[in-house]
Scaffold this motif. Structure first.
Motif, mmCIF file in Angstrom:
data_model
loop_
_atom_site.group_PDB
_atom_site.id
_atom_site.type_symbol
_atom_site.label_atom_id
_atom_site.label_comp_id
_atom_site.label_asym_id
_atom_site.label_seq_id
_atom_site.Cartn_x
_atom_site.Cartn_y
_atom_site.Cartn_z
ATOM 1 N N UNK A 4 23.345 63.325 28.117
ATOM 2 C CA UNK A 4 23.725 62.742 29.399
ATOM 3 C C UNK A 4 22.594 63.018 30.382
ATOM 4 N N UNK A 5 22.189 61.965 31.105
ATOM 5 C CA UNK A 5 21.146 62.138 32.110
ATOM 6 C C UNK A 5 21.748 62.907 33.278
ATOM 7 N N UNK A 6 21.238 64.094 33.517
ATOM 8 C CA UNK A 6 21.777 64.968 34.559
ATOM 9 C C UNK A 6 21.155 64.674 35.921
ATOM 10 N N UNK A 58 28.800 51.694 25.498
ATOM 11 C CA UNK A 58 30.250 51.896 25.371
ATOM 12 C C UNK A 58 30.670 53.246 25.955
ATOM 13 N N UNK A 59 29.965 54.305 25.608
ATOM 14 C CA UNK A 59 30.299 55.639 26.131
ATOM 15 C C UNK A 59 30.032 55.714 27.623
ATOM 16 N N UNK A 60 28.977 55.043 28.075
ATOM 17 C CA UNK A 60 28.641 55.024 29.499
ATOM 18 C C UNK A 60 29.765 54.345 30.290
ATOM 19 N N UNK A 61 30.247 53.208 29.788
ATOM 20 C CA UNK A 61 31.336 52.488 30.457
ATOM 21 C C UNK A 61 32.622 53.306 30.429
ATOM 22 N N UNK A 62 32.890 54.003 29.328
ATOM 23 C CA UNK A 62 34.093 54.836 29.235
ATOM 24 C C UNK A 62 34.050 55.966 30.267
ATOM 25 N N UNK A 63 32.881 56.589 30.451
ATOM 26 C CA UNK A 63 32.740 57.654 31.458
ATOM 27 C C UNK A 63 32.944 57.111 32.862
ATOM 28 N N UNK A 64 32.404 55.933 33.145
ATOM 29 C CA UNK A 64 32.579 55.337 34.468
ATOM 30 C C UNK A 64 34.040 54.989 34.724
ATOM 31 N N UNK A 65 34.735 54.491 33.696
ATOM 32 C CA UNK A 65 36.152 54.163 33.850
ATOM 33 C C UNK A 65 36.977 55.425 34.075
#
Length: 87
Positions: A4-6, A58-65
């Protein structure tokens, strides 16, 4: 491996790899253009100078949701607090 980009420090991106409990520093020009802070990325180690970084959409969108849902839940919670505010 997944990271994950911190944060960005100047021209470097700091990527956290939680499974290995470490962080790596990569020039931001080596990242895909759509990457931002909190983006989930796949890191492929290679014999080149820097590993290959790809965005896990997909994981990026899930984290944003998930973040959006938590924010909505906080805004919609009961307003009655047991603590009194100072005026």
């Amino acid at each position: 491996m997944k990271g994950i980009i911190d944060r960005f420090e100047g021209d470097l991106a700091v990527i956290l790899i939680e499974t290995e409990n470490r962080e790596i520093h990569i020039p931001s020009k080596e990242l895909p253009a759509t990457c931002t802070v909190k983006s989930v990325v796949h890191i492929e180690e290679s014999s080149e100078t820097y590993p290959k970084i790809t965005l896990d959409a997909a994981a990026d969108q899930a984290n944003k949701q998930k973040s959006s849902d938590l924010r909505k839940a906080l805004l919609n919670r009961e307003k009655n607090s047991k603590l009194k505010r100072k005026k």
